[in-house]
Design a protein around this motif. Structure first.
Motif, PDB file in Angstrom:
ATOM      1  N   VAL A  67       0.845  -1.234   0.000  1.00 50.15           N
ATOM      2  CA  VAL A  67       0.016   0.080  -0.048  1.00 50.15           C
ATOM      3  C   VAL A  67       0.794   1.438   0.016  1.00 50.15           C
ATOM      4  CG1 VAL A  67      -1.486   1.346   1.420  1.00 50.15           C
ATOM      5  CG2 VAL A  67      -1.695  -1.121   1.321  1.00 50.15           C
ATOM      6  N   SER A  68       0.497   2.243  -0.892  1.00 52.74           N
ATOM      7  CA  SER A  68       1.167   3.484  -0.613  1.00 52.74           C
ATOM      8  C   SER A  68       0.615   4.531   0.210  1.00 52.74           C
ATOM      9  CB  SER A  68       1.375   4.091  -2.096  1.00 52.74           C
ATOM     10  OG  SER A  68       0.082   4.544  -2.568  1.00 52.74           O
ATOM     11  N   LEU A  69       1.440   5.354   0.641  1.00 51.86           N
ATOM     12  CA  LEU A  69       1.043   6.339   1.730  1.00 51.86           C
ATOM     13  C   LEU A  69      -0.073   7.352   0.928  1.00 51.86           C
ATOM     14  CD1 LEU A  69       1.203   7.821   4.371  1.00 51.86           C
ATOM     15  CD2 LEU A  69       3.076   9.298   3.267  1.00 51.86           C
ATOM     16  N   TRP A  70      -0.040   7.360  -0.375  1.00 53.83           N
ATOM     17  CA  TRP A  70      -1.139   8.333  -1.141  1.00 53.83           C
ATOM     18  C   TRP A  70      -2.492   7.506  -1.065  1.00 53.83           C
ATOM     19  CZ3 TRP A  70      -4.094   6.930  -5.289  1.00 53.83           C
ATOM     20  CH2 TRP A  70      -4.645   7.931  -5.901  1.00 53.83           C
ATOM     21  N   GLU A  71      -2.385   5.957  -1.213  1.00 58.11           N
ATOM     22  CA  GLU A  71      -3.484   5.446  -1.346  1.00 58.11           C
ATOM     23  C   GLU A  71      -4.355   5.210   0.175  1.00 58.11           C
ATOM     24  OE1 GLU A  71      -3.399   1.468  -4.022  1.00 58.11           O
ATOM     25  OE2 GLU A  71      -2.019   1.529  -2.802  1.00 58.11           O
ATOM     26  N   GLN A  72      -3.635   5.122   1.252  1.00 56.47           N
ATOM     27  CA  GLN A  72      -3.867   5.032   2.508  1.00 56.47           C
ATOM     28  C   GLN A  72      -4.682   6.526   2.841  1.00 56.47           C
ATOM     29  OE1 GLN A  72      -2.861   6.818   5.323  1.00 56.47           O
ATOM     30  NE2 GLN A  72      -3.998   5.881   6.790  1.00 56.47           N
ATOM     31  N   ARG A  73      -4.013   7.858   2.229  1.00 52.83           N
ATOM     32  CA  ARG A  73      -4.668   8.653   2.689  1.00 52.83           C
ATOM     33  C   ARG A  73      -5.876   9.176   2.077  1.00 52.83           C
ATOM     34  NH1 ARG A  73       0.888  12.567   3.065  1.00 52.83           N
ATOM     35  NH2 ARG A  73       1.274  12.043   5.264  1.00 52.83           N
ATOM     36  N   SER A  74      -5.715   8.601   0.810  1.00 48.02           N
ATOM     37  CA  SER A  74      -7.098   8.767   0.034  1.00 48.02           C
ATOM     38  C   SER A  74      -8.205   7.986   0.372  1.00 48.02           C
ATOM     39  CB  SER A  74      -6.633   8.425  -1.531  1.00 48.02           C
ATOM     40  OG  SER A  74      -7.957   8.208  -2.167  1.00 48.02           O
ATOM     41  N   ALA A  90      -8.899  -2.727   9.159  1.00 46.92           N
ATOM     42  CA  ALA A  90      -9.645  -3.385   8.157  1.00 46.92           C
ATOM     43  C   ALA A  90     -10.556  -2.539   7.222  1.00 46.92           C
ATOM     44  CB  ALA A  90     -10.650  -4.397   8.929  1.00 46.92           C
ATOM     45  N   LYS A  91     -11.029  -1.492   7.869  1.00 51.88           N
ATOM     46  CA  LYS A  91     -11.717  -0.499   7.105  1.00 51.88           C
ATOM     47  C   LYS A  91     -10.833   0.392   6.073  1.00 51.88           C
ATOM     48  CE  LYS A  91     -15.206   0.724  10.283  1.00 51.88           C
ATOM     49  NZ  LYS A  91     -16.013   1.705  11.372  1.00 51.88           N
ATOM     50  N   VAL A  92      -9.676   0.787   6.414  1.00 49.12           N
ATOM     51  CA  VAL A  92      -8.745   1.324   5.454  1.00 49.12           C
ATOM     52  C   VAL A  92      -8.238   0.487   4.495  1.00 49.12           C
ATOM     53  CG1 VAL A  92      -6.288   2.165   5.231  1.00 49.12           C
ATOM     54  CG2 VAL A  92      -7.575   2.924   7.239  1.00 49.12           C
ATOM     55  N   PHE A  93      -8.075  -0.847   4.784  1.00 45.31           N
ATOM     56  CA  PHE A  93      -7.837  -1.837   3.710  1.00 45.31           C
ATOM     57  C   PHE A  93      -9.043  -2.097   2.543  1.00 45.31           C
ATOM     58  CE2 PHE A  93      -4.041  -2.956   5.769  1.00 45.31           C
ATOM     59  CZ  PHE A  93      -3.160  -2.963   4.729  1.00 45.31           C
ATOM     60  N   ASP A  94     -10.337  -2.071   3.256  1.00 44.38           N
ATOM     61  CA  ASP A  94     -11.471  -2.256   2.545  1.00 44.38           C
ATOM     62  C   ASP A  94     -11.629  -1.003   1.536  1.00 44.38           C
ATOM     63  OD1 ASP A  94     -12.013  -4.604   3.663  1.00 44.38           O
ATOM     64  OD2 ASP A  94     -13.491  -3.861   5.043  1.00 44.38           O
ATOM     65  N   ALA A  95     -11.464  -0.029   2.155  1.00 45.36           N
ATOM     66  CA  ALA A  95     -11.684   1.249   1.247  1.00 45.36           C
ATOM     67  C   ALA A  95     -10.436   1.325   0.192  1.00 45.36           C
ATOM     68  CB  ALA A  95     -11.440   2.621   2.236  1.00 45.36           C
ATOM     69  N   ILE A  96      -9.081   0.842   0.361  1.00 48.99           N
ATOM     70  CA  ILE A  96      -8.208   0.682  -0.383  1.00 48.99           C
ATOM     71  C   ILE A  96      -8.593  -0.174  -1.726  1.00 48.99           C
ATOM     72  CG2 ILE A  96      -5.963   0.069  -1.019  1.00 48.99           C
ATOM     73  CD1 ILE A  96      -5.000   1.058   1.733  1.00 48.99           C
ATOM     74  N   ARG A 101     -10.596  -1.278  -7.318  1.00 51.60           N
ATOM     75  CA  ARG A 101     -11.494  -1.708  -8.187  1.00 51.60           C
ATOM     76  C   ARG A 101     -12.134  -0.614  -8.917  1.00 51.60           C
ATOM     77  NH1 ARG A 101     -13.038  -5.054  -3.954  1.00 51.60           N
ATOM     78  NH2 ARG A 101     -14.394  -3.465  -2.977  1.00 51.60           N
ATOM     79  N   ILE A 102     -12.288   0.604  -8.474  1.00 52.93           N
ATOM     80  CA  ILE A 102     -12.864   1.818  -9.514  1.00 52.93           C
ATOM     81  C   ILE A 102     -11.822   2.125 -10.387  1.00 52.93           C
ATOM     82  CG2 ILE A 102     -13.477   4.043  -9.197  1.00 52.93           C
ATOM     83  CD1 ILE A 102     -14.546   3.660  -6.343  1.00 52.93           C
ATOM     84  N   VAL A 103     -10.540   2.097 -10.071  1.00 51.88           N
ATOM     85  CA  VAL A 103      -9.469   2.444 -10.922  1.00 51.88           C
ATOM     86  C   VAL A 103      -9.402   1.370 -12.100  1.00 51.88           C
ATOM     87  CG1 VAL A 103      -6.963   2.765 -11.296  1.00 51.88           C
ATOM     88  CG2 VAL A 103      -8.187   3.865  -9.482  1.00 51.88           C
ATOM     89  N   SER A 104      -9.309   0.092 -11.449  1.00 55.51           N
ATOM     90  CA  SER A 104      -9.333  -1.109 -12.575  1.00 55.51           C
ATOM     91  C   SER A 104     -10.702  -1.014 -13.892  1.00 55.51           C
ATOM     92  CB  SER A 104      -9.201  -2.367 -11.762  1.00 55.51           C
ATOM     93  OG  SER A 104      -9.579  -3.315 -12.860  1.00 55.51           O
ATOM     94  N   THR A 110     -11.928   2.675 -20.343  1.00 56.24           N
ATOM     95  CA  THR A 110     -10.988   3.483 -21.086  1.00 56.24           C
ATOM     96  C   THR A 110     -10.489   2.822 -22.290  1.00 56.24           C
ATOM     97  OG1 THR A 110     -10.482   5.017 -19.486  1.00 56.24           O
ATOM     98  CG2 THR A 110      -9.112   5.357 -21.197  1.00 56.24           C
ATOM     99  N   LEU A 111      -9.746   1.717 -22.124  1.00 57.70           N
ATOM    100  CA  LEU A 111      -9.190   1.032 -22.962  1.00 57.70           C
ATOM    101  C   LEU A 111     -10.373   0.482 -24.329  1.00 57.70           C
ATOM    102  CD1 LEU A 111      -6.830  -1.543 -21.099  1.00 57.70           C
ATOM    103  CD2 LEU A 111      -6.263   0.359 -22.749  1.00 57.70           C
TER     104      LEU A 111
END
Length: 162
Positions: A67-74, A90-96, A101-104, A110-111
């Motif tokens: 996990v990156s710090l950017w992902e954790q803060r987001s 657990a909530k932080v990892f669920d949100a990440i 999934r949204i990005v994927s 887009t592709l």
């Protein structure tokens, strides 16, 4: 770099728990420790008592991935906007995971849109051959001349004076 105290369940940094066997001894002496981390990879941190000799501590739950710090803060911002005041690991990892999934999904859409655009560019000459009255933007027709002849002077329009 940040200073922390080791608790009974390990070391918590950014709502993420870390563990190393040496933490048991450090907890018994109630020493403050120095924690260093790399913002692109929070799956491991480096912890020291004296600031010279560091040990590598990993997530307490070894099933967790990088996990990156950017992902954790987001993820934390997302949880706060949802009104969740009590934040757990657990909530932080669920949100990440949800953000990933949204990005994927967006990336695959887009592709797909890019592939459809490429298909339109390839089909444009065939479409024009079948229906000559159909006008497509110049970007879709390969080798077509622009609709405006830039070699001619511009047309003058009569306008009212101000």
């Amino acid at each position: 770099m940040t200073y922390r105290t080791v608790q009974s369940n390990g070391l918590t940094l950014f709502y993420l728990r870390y563990w190393h066997p040496i933490f048991a001894a450090w907890r018994a002496t109630k020493q403050k420790v120095i924690a260093r981390y790399h913002p692109e990879d929070l799956s491991r941190i480096f912890v020291s008592v004296d600031g010279k000799h560091f040990v590598e501590a990993t997530f307490a739950d070894l099933r967790r991935g990088r996990v990156s710090l950017w992902e954790q803060r987001s993820a934390l911002r997302s949880l706060r906007t949802q009104g969740k005041e009590f934040v757990t690991e657990a909530k932080v990892f669920d949100a990440i995971d949800e953000q990933r999934r949204i990005v994927s999904r967006a990336r695959s859409q887009t592709l797909g849109a890019n592939r459809q655009g490429e298909a339109l560019k390839e089909l444009a000459p065939q479409i024009l051959g079948e229906a000559p009255n159909l006008v497509l933007p110049n970007a879709l027709v390969k080798g077509s001349e622009p609709a405006v002849d830039y070699n001619k002077p511009p047309s003058v329009f009569n306008v009212e004076p101000l």
